[in-house]
Motif scaffolding. Structure first.
Motif, PDB file in Angstrom:
ATOM      1  N   PRO A 210       0.859  -1.275   0.128  1.00 15.02           N
ATOM      2  CA  PRO A 210      -0.063  -0.011   0.019  1.00 15.02           C
ATOM      3  C   PRO A 210       0.781   1.254   0.001  1.00 15.02           C
ATOM      4  CG  PRO A 210      -0.672  -1.727   1.588  1.00 15.02           C
ATOM      5  CD  PRO A 210       0.559  -1.993   1.087  1.00 15.02           C
ATOM      6  N   ASP A 211       0.256   2.383  -0.576  1.00 13.77           N
ATOM      7  CA  ASP A 211       1.014   3.553  -0.789  1.00 13.77           C
ATOM      8  C   ASP A 211       1.362   4.189   0.650  1.00 13.77           C
ATOM      9  OD1 ASP A 211       0.982   3.664  -3.501  1.00 13.77           O
ATOM     10  OD2 ASP A 211      -1.045   4.687  -3.604  1.00 13.77           O
ATOM     11  N   THR A 212       0.798   3.851   1.783  1.00 13.25           N
ATOM     12  CA  THR A 212       0.952   4.240   2.999  1.00 13.25           C
ATOM     13  C   THR A 212       2.069   3.539   3.959  1.00 13.25           C
ATOM     14  OG1 THR A 212      -0.634   2.664   3.858  1.00 13.25           O
ATOM     15  CG2 THR A 212      -1.395   5.173   3.441  1.00 13.25           C
TER      16      THR A 212
ATOM     17  N   GLU B  53      -5.252  -3.908   5.383  1.00 16.16           N
ATOM     18  CA  GLU B  53      -4.056  -4.026   6.125  1.00 16.16           C
ATOM     19  C   GLU B  53      -4.209  -3.777   7.305  1.00 16.16           C
ATOM     20  OE1 GLU B  53      -0.267  -0.794   6.264  1.00 16.16           O
ATOM     21  OE2 GLU B  53      -2.128  -0.217   5.245  1.00 16.16           O
TER      22      GLU B  53
ATOM     23  N   ARG C 289      -4.029  -2.780  11.229  1.00 18.45           N
ATOM     24  CA  ARG C 289      -2.849  -1.509  11.639  1.00 18.45           C
ATOM     25  C   ARG C 289      -2.592  -1.831  13.162  1.00 18.45           C
ATOM     26  NH1 ARG C 289      -3.987   3.452   8.488  1.00 18.45           N
ATOM     27  NH2 ARG C 289      -3.468   2.869   6.311  1.00 18.45           N
TER      28      ARG C 289
ATOM     29  N   ALA D  90      -7.276  -1.124   7.705  1.00 17.64           N
ATOM     30  CA  ALA D  90      -7.610  -0.167   6.839  1.00 17.64           C
ATOM     31  C   ALA D  90      -7.650  -0.938   5.398  1.00 17.64           C
ATOM     32  CB  ALA D  90      -6.651   1.022   6.981  1.00 17.64           C
TER      33      ALA D  90
ATOM     34  N   ASP E   8      -6.276   0.176  -0.390  1.00 20.05           N
ATOM     35  CA  ASP E   8      -6.542   1.148  -1.445  1.00 20.05           C
ATOM     36  C   ASP E   8      -6.785   2.485  -0.978  1.00 20.05           C
ATOM     37  OD1 ASP E   8      -5.406  -0.431  -3.572  1.00 20.05           O
ATOM     38  OD2 ASP E   8      -7.120  -1.361  -3.899  1.00 20.05           O
ATOM     39  N   GLY E   9      -7.030   2.704   0.468  1.00 19.74           N
ATOM     40  CA  GLY E   9      -7.348   3.875   1.072  1.00 19.74           C
ATOM     41  C   GLY E   9      -8.789   3.785   1.654  1.00 19.74           C
ATOM     42  N   GLY E  10      -9.131   4.368   2.539  1.00 15.17           N
ATOM     43  CA  GLY E  10     -10.385   4.369   3.252  1.00 15.17           C
ATOM     44  C   GLY E  10     -10.396   4.167   4.861  1.00 15.17           C
ATOM     45  N   ASP E  11     -11.342   4.308   5.499  1.00 14.29           N
ATOM     46  CA  ASP E  11     -11.534   4.324   6.946  1.00 14.29           C
ATOM     47  C   ASP E  11     -11.210   3.238   7.441  1.00 14.29           C
ATOM     48  OD1 ASP E  11     -12.198   7.058   6.644  1.00 14.29           O
ATOM     49  OD2 ASP E  11     -14.449   6.745   6.755  1.00 14.29           O
ATOM     50  N   GLU E  12     -10.720   2.971   8.590  1.00 11.77           N
ATOM     51  CA  GLU E  12     -10.273   1.816   9.311  1.00 11.77           C
ATOM     52  C   GLU E  12     -11.522   1.131   9.887  1.00 11.77           C
ATOM     53  OE1 GLU E  12      -7.826   2.607  12.823  1.00 11.77           O
ATOM     54  OE2 GLU E  12      -6.081   3.182  11.626  1.00 11.77           O
TER      55      GLU E  12
ATOM     56  N   ARG F 242      -1.288   8.794   9.671  1.00 17.33           N
ATOM     57  CA  ARG F 242      -0.466   7.874   8.600  1.00 17.33           C
ATOM     58  C   ARG F 242       0.090   6.633   9.721  1.00 17.33           C
ATOM     59  NH1 ARG F 242      -0.077   9.117   3.280  1.00 17.33           N
ATOM     60  NH2 ARG F 242       1.923   8.027   3.295  1.00 17.33           N
TER      61      ARG F 242
END
Lengths: 535, 177
Positions: free
Chosen positions: A90-92, A255, A257, A273, A276-280, A424
């Motif tokens: 993931p990008d994060t 992913e 966390r 999370a 590809d992004g979004g709320d936990e 992040r």
């Protein structure tokens, strides 16, 4: 009981399958990345070049990034384009490392989607630091063998690998491997006694006969680019079995966390999370099993400590197998045609006996059959046309021994995190310092190997032995060890955390020692043991 | 989804600095070769020459398309000597061999070597070139060793000749700042 299992690598899927068969509910989470289905299932490696409409794109990738350029400095893994997805993160996700070059995966099946199938049980000497012995693991090795299909036989290497039930007949040898085994047979006494050098058949998770809808190896030479017959086991097959259970809730694309810590400090789920992004989201269970790979699991534990206590924790004991690649030329095979229709990975293994049994050095022999040759041809000290001519004559004679060395937990090999910016996730920090005794150990083993290969009529080209960076073997372990002690960042013999009851760790993070053998088979067996005994 | 930030797998071709005047007989060639050639026509020409050099066969539109795609994604070289070497290599297969032999030792990551390896990778995945690259007259080990020794000896002679030819040129171009 509802169990949250994080990760669908070898540990995660075999733990989950055992839990499901015992009647538990399982929530199975992974990053969810998948790759393409291999084309033309009955077509050999070279026939693919003739039949695919755009062969260069298939073998080298859409953007041709699979070409190994002369300027490439990174460690060469030979990962084909179709398997690149395994290493997408993931990008994060961030990490920094010193003395360690790790690989990560958020793929369905994890990093073992690109393993080479070696299945070598640990023996008592290698399990001495574990809170259980070989006898306890043997039924679980046999169970895993029954699930995944392992080929092999009892030969000179059985002195290093305990024999378990459920072995299939070995795969067919290619002509180069046959040549080596014949010469070994003639020189065996000398090699064993003088050099402590033993050779035999590998044990690999590749089918020599059909099993559970998977087809036996058809010797297509496509092991590396992706077996189209499912003969070479990957964890995604066991994941398929898990998902077929009504009691399995599969949650791909997440992913994890941190852990969800409930009353009494008990682990009661995870926060995850979308990759590809979004709320936990919160996923709850009665127990949690972390099987995200030693580094992924450690990151989750450290992130949880940071979230719960505001503390940046540092864990020591990070281990990995040092690998040394030793190319060789079998003079007896020079001038022969290479066998394209062959099993491409290791058919033969080499064991180097050591005074201390736990320091056994493990070698796997790859005889060069089907492979892209441009990475090799460009390394020869000639113009490319001459180099290609030499490579043609030498192709069938080329081989590579991948030597693996054990590792021990040391205080100066550490894992920590650095808090991320608001919103992040933290950055993973890795630091590895090799043992001062390592150079001498490597030198001795390489000398022994060269002497053994020389006895077999092979030469090792000078200057081409390559010591791989730590992290390259992808056998990460040791940060949250099983022990009889009581430290909070240790686990019980069943991998249960002493910091957070209800949290079980099923991957290599719990290993108190790392033998030279590939760990994946033991990861699977131990995950089955844990699920069988502790749930 | 991307690779981790710490993994840098982007191919790089180190550039070279510009340089000052050299021998008269090379001046004209340098003048035309010191700027990167326009892409399409020169790429087509070098692909044809390099394919013949590596396999003895003519190129095809498919190989040319993939080669142009790959070359387009490589960082362009602003090195004067790299461009000279590339232009010389593209002008005929005998010169390709000389330039390649030189580049193997003195410009191993330069533009010429990078492009030749790129083409080799494409050719070894594509019929009929892969068969040509793998074709072997099976023999016993002794005959094979003689063949290898012959190839190595010839390659060494080519490398020596190439060094005699190109080393002064590279030194001259390096001196032109």
């Amino acid at each position: 009981m509802r169990v949250v299992v994080v990760g669908t690598g070898p540990s995660g899927v075999h733990c989950a399958l055992t839990l499901l068969r015992k009647g538990h509910e399982v929530v199975l989470i992974d990053g969810g990345r998948t790759g393409p289905v291999p084309p033309a299932p009955d077509t050999s490696f070279n026939r693919l070049k003739d039949t695919l409409p755009d062969p260069a794109r298939y073998f080298l990738g859409d953007d041709l990034s699979g070409i190994t350029l002369p300027s490439t400095e990174k460690e060469y893994y030979g990962i084909p384009p179709d398997k690149e997805y395994i290493f997408d993160v993931p990008d994060t996700f961030r990490y920094r490392s010193s003395g360690f070059e790790p690989l990560f995966s958020f793929a369905r099946g994890g990093l073992a989607q690109t393993w080479t199938g070696g299945c070598y049980p640990f023996n008592d000497a290698e399990l001495a630091a574990f809170p259980f012995g070989c006898d306890e693991l043997m039924p679980y090795y046999a169970e895993v063998a029954k699930r995944i299909g392992i080929t092999g036989e009892s030969d000179d290497l059985a002195r290093f690998f305990p024999l378990h039930d459920g072995l299939m007949p070995p795969l067919r040898l290619d002509p180069h491997s046959t040549n080596l085994m014949e010469k070994y047979g003639k020189q065996r006494a000398k090699l064993n006694e003088r050099h402590g050098f033993y050779m035999g058949r590998t044990r690999v998770a590749t089918l020599s006969r059909d099993m559970n809808g998977r087809q036996a190896c058809a010797y297509l030479g496509r092991c590396l680019i992706g077996c189209p017959r499912d003969a070479l086991y990957t964890p995604s097959y066991t994941l398929r079995e898990c998902i077929a259970f009504d009691a399995c809730e599969y949650r791909p694309g997440f992913e994890v966390r941190r852990l969800r810590i409930g009353p009494g400090g008990r682990a009661t789920g995870v926060w995850a999370a979308p990759v590809d992004g979004g709320d936990e989201v919160e996923l709850t269970g009665d127990r949690v099993v972390l099987a995200a790979g030693a580094l992924g699991t450690t990151w989750i534990v450290l992130s949880t400590v940071l979230h719960e206590d505001g503390e940046v924790l540092e864990l020591s004991g990070l281990m990995d197998n040092r690998q040394v690649l030793v190319p060789f030329l079998n003079l007896g095979m020079l001038g022969k045609e290479y066998a394209a229709d062959s099993y491409q990975y290791h058919l033969l293994g080499i064991g180097l006996d050591q005074p201390a049994a736990r320091e056994y050095v493990h070698g796997q022999v790859t005889t060069l059959t089907t492979a892209l040759m441009h990475p090799i041809i460009q390394k020869l000290p000639l113009d490319l046309r001459s180099s290609a001519a030499v490579a043609r004559v030498a192709h069938a004679a080329l081989g590579l021994v991948n030597l693996n060395f054990h590792d021990e937990r040391r205080d100066d090999c550490r894992v920590s995190i650095e808090p991320g910016a608001p919103g992040r996730p933290p950055t993973l920090l890795l630091s590895y310092v090799p043992s001062p005794a390592e150079p001498a150990r490597l030198r001795r083993a390489i000398q022994t190997l060269k002497a053994g290969l020389g006895t077999l009529g092979c030469i090792v080209p000078p200057g081409m032995t390559h010591i791989r960076p730590m992290g390259a073997s992808v056998h990460y372990a040791g940060t949250l060890p099983m022990s009889d002690g009581s430290g909070p960042w240790t686990t019980t013999s069943h991998g249960e955390s002493r910091a957070w009851p209800g949290l079980f760790i099923a991957d290599g993070a719990t290993y108190p020692f790392l033998p030279a053998k590939n760990i994946t088979f033991t990861l699977m067996a131990n995950a089955v043991r844990l699920a069988d005994q502790a749930f | 989804m991307t690779r981790p930030r710490a993994l840098d797998t982007e191919p790089r071709v180190p550039g070279e600095r510009a340089s000052s005047p050299g021998p008269a007989e090379l001046a004209a060639r340098i003048a035309t070769a010191s700027t990167p050639p326009p892409a399409s026509r020169s790429v087509e020409g070098e692909c044809g020459t390099f394919t013949r050099y590596l396999t003895g066969l003519a190129t095809t539109p498919y190989v040319l398309e993939r080669y142009a795609q790959a070359v387009g994604s490589l960082p362009s070289s602003d090195g004067k000597f790299d461009n000279v070497l590339l232009r010389i290599a593209a002008s005929g297969t005998a010169r390709t061999r000389l330039a390649d032999a030189y580049a193997r030792f003195f410009r191993p990551t330069g533009a010429l070597r990078t492009r030749l390896v790129t083409l080799l990778a494409i050719l070894e995945t594509t019929p009929p070139y892969y068969q040509r690259l793998e074709a072997i007259r099976p023999s016993g080990p002794l005959i094979a060793m003689v063949r290898v020794a012959g190839t190595v000896a010839a390659g060494a002679l080519v490398a020596i000749a190439a060094a005699a030819l190109f080393l002064p040129l590279q030194l001259v171009l390096r001196g032109r700042r």
